[in-house]
Design a protein around this motif. Structure first.
Motif, short mmCIF file in Angstrom:
data_model
loop_
_atom_site.label_atom_id
_atom_site.label_comp_id
_atom_site.label_asym_id
_atom_site.label_seq_id
_atom_site.Cartn_x
_atom_site.Cartn_y
_atom_site.Cartn_z
N GLU A 1 0.82 -1.21 0.00
CA GLU A 1 0.00 0.00 0.00
C GLU A 1 0.85 1.26 0.00
O GLU A 1 0.51 2.24 -0.67
CB GLU A 1 -0.96 0.00 1.20
N MET A 2 1.94 1.27 0.73
CA MET A 2 2.82 2.44 0.74
C MET A 2 3.40 2.69 -0.67
O MET A 2 3.46 3.83 -1.12
CB MET A 2 3.94 2.27 1.76
N LEU A 3 3.78 1.63 -1.36
CA LEU A 3 4.29 1.78 -2.72
C LEU A 3 3.20 2.28 -3.65
O LEU A 3 3.40 3.22 -4.42
CB LEU A 3 4.87 0.45 -3.22
N GLU A 4 2.01 1.68 -3.57
CA GLU A 4 0.91 2.07 -4.45
C GLU A 4 0.45 3.51 -4.19
O GLU A 4 0.15 4.24 -5.13
CB GLU A 4 -0.30 1.14 -4.26
N GLU A 5 0.38 3.90 -2.92
CA GLU A 5 -0.18 5.21 -2.59
C GLU A 5 0.81 6.35 -2.67
O GLU A 5 0.45 7.44 -3.12
CB GLU A 5 -0.80 5.18 -1.19
N VAL A 6 2.04 6.13 -2.20
CA VAL A 6 2.98 7.26 -2.09
C VAL A 6 4.34 6.99 -2.74
O VAL A 6 5.29 7.73 -2.52
CB VAL A 6 3.16 7.70 -0.61
N ASN A 7 4.43 5.91 -3.55
CA ASN A 7 5.61 5.64 -4.35
C ASN A 7 6.87 5.37 -3.52
O ASN A 7 7.97 5.63 -3.98
CB ASN A 7 5.86 6.80 -5.33
N LEU A 8 6.70 4.87 -2.30
CA LEU A 8 7.86 4.60 -1.45
C LEU A 8 7.95 3.12 -1.12
O LEU A 8 6.94 2.48 -0.77
CB LEU A 8 7.77 5.40 -0.15
N VAL A 9 9.16 2.59 -1.19
CA VAL A 9 9.43 1.23 -0.73
C VAL A 9 9.78 1.36 0.75
O VAL A 9 10.71 2.10 1.11
CB VAL A 9 10.58 0.57 -1.52
N VAL A 10 9.02 0.68 1.60
CA VAL A 10 9.27 0.72 3.04
C VAL A 10 9.42 -0.68 3.58
O VAL A 10 8.96 -1.65 3.00
CB VAL A 10 8.14 1.45 3.80
N GLU A 11 10.05 -0.75 4.73
CA GLU A 11 10.16 -1.99 5.49
C GLU A 11 9.29 -1.83 6.74
O GLU A 11 9.56 -0.96 7.57
CB GLU A 11 11.60 -2.24 5.90
N PRO A 12 8.23 -2.64 6.86
CA PRO A 12 7.45 -2.60 8.11
C PRO A 12 8.32 -3.15 9.25
O PRO A 12 8.85 -4.25 9.16
CB PRO A 12 6.26 -3.52 7.83
N LEU A 13 8.51 -2.35 10.29
CA LEU A 13 9.38 -2.73 11.41
C LEU A 13 8.62 -3.52 12.47
O LEU A 13 9.08 -4.56 12.93
CB LEU A 13 10.01 -1.49 12.03
N ARG A 14 7.47 -2.96 12.86
CA ARG A 14 6.66 -3.67 13.87
C ARG A 14 5.25 -3.11 13.88
O ARG A 14 5.03 -1.94 13.58
CB ARG A 14 7.29 -3.57 15.25
N GLU A 15 4.32 -3.98 14.22
CA GLU A 15 2.94 -3.54 14.36
C GLU A 15 2.82 -2.83 15.71
O GLU A 15 3.23 -3.37 16.74
CB GLU A 15 1.98 -4.72 14.28
N VAL A 16 2.28 -1.61 15.69
CA VAL A 16 2.23 -0.80 16.91
C VAL A 16 0.81 -0.59 17.42
O VAL A 16 0.62 -0.13 18.54
CB VAL A 16 2.92 0.56 16.71
N LEU A 17 -0.18 -0.94 16.62
CA LEU A 17 -1.56 -0.68 17.01
C LEU A 17 -2.50 -1.48 16.11
O LEU A 17 -2.23 -1.64 14.91
CB LEU A 17 -1.85 0.82 16.84
N ARG B 1 10.17 1.85 7.97
CA ARG B 1 11.44 2.50 7.67
C ARG B 1 11.54 2.65 6.16
O ARG B 1 11.24 1.71 5.41
CB ARG B 1 12.59 1.62 8.18
N LEU B 2 11.97 3.82 5.70
CA LEU B 2 12.11 4.08 4.27
C LEU B 2 13.28 3.28 3.72
O LEU B 2 14.39 3.30 4.27
CB LEU B 2 12.35 5.58 4.04
N VAL B 3 13.05 2.59 2.60
CA VAL B 3 14.09 1.87 1.89
C VAL B 3 14.51 2.65 0.66
O VAL B 3 15.69 2.88 0.43
CB VAL B 3 13.62 0.44 1.52
N SER B 4 13.53 3.08 -0.16
CA SER B 4 13.84 3.84 -1.37
C SER B 4 12.58 4.49 -1.92
O SER B 4 11.47 4.20 -1.49
CB SER B 4 14.46 2.92 -2.44
N GLY B 5 12.80 5.35 -2.90
CA GLY B 5 11.69 5.98 -3.61
C GLY B 5 11.64 7.48 -3.37
O GLY B 5 12.29 8.01 -2.48
N GLU B 6 10.87 8.14 -4.21
CA GLU B 6 10.65 9.57 -4.11
C GLU B 6 9.16 9.77 -3.83
O GLU B 6 8.32 9.33 -4.62
CB GLU B 6 11.04 10.26 -5.41
#
Length: 134
Positions: A49-65, A80-85
């Motif tokens: 979803e982060m890639l589809e919505e905001v063009n960013l590759v992220v690493e989910p670190l932990r579920e917080v809620l 955590r941001l991995v890559s992307g603009e």
């Protein structure tokens, strides 16, 4: 009940990434996220979803809620941001974007959360505490 995955991403300036929305005349902001597809874990859905919505590759670190919100079970992940603009991505939000139904990703300082119609509103208290634990 629909299952959703949501990403929480902070930048080095202590700002959080929000998706500003205008829909049916209402202006508000959410954290990027969306539905969990069959066979997908909540963490995998968060990254997609982060890639589809905001063009960013992220690493989910932990579920917080986990929240029950508007008939959805929402899984919130610190990421955590991995890559992307950062920009509006090429997923459904980018396709549906119009003058009546717009999406605009933006970095928002935590001190400005009170000025943003953030939904769900309980996130205003949670986000500053999460930045401290990052």
């Amino acid at each position: 009940m629909r299952a959703r995955a949501v990403g929480i991403l902070f930048n080095p300036h202590g700002e959080v990434l929000l998706m500003r929305r205008r829909k049916e005349g209402r202006v508000y902001a959410t954290l990027p996220g969306g539905g969990i597809e069959p066979g997908e874990t909540p963490a995998e859905a968060c990254a997609r979803e982060m890639l589809e919505e905001v063009n960013l590759v992220v690493e989910p670190l932990r579920e917080v809620l986990t929240l029950e919100n508007l008939g959805n079970r929402e899984h919130y992940f610190l990421t955590r941001l991995v890559s992307g603009e950062m920009r509006l991505g090429d997923g459904p939000e980018g396709v549906r974007h119009s003058d009546e139904n717009w999406y605009s990703p933006e970095w928002v300082a935590l001190e400005r959360l009170e000025d943003v119609n953030l939904v769900p509103a309980d996130l205003r208290r949670l986000l500053p505490a999460l930045l401290e634990t990052e």
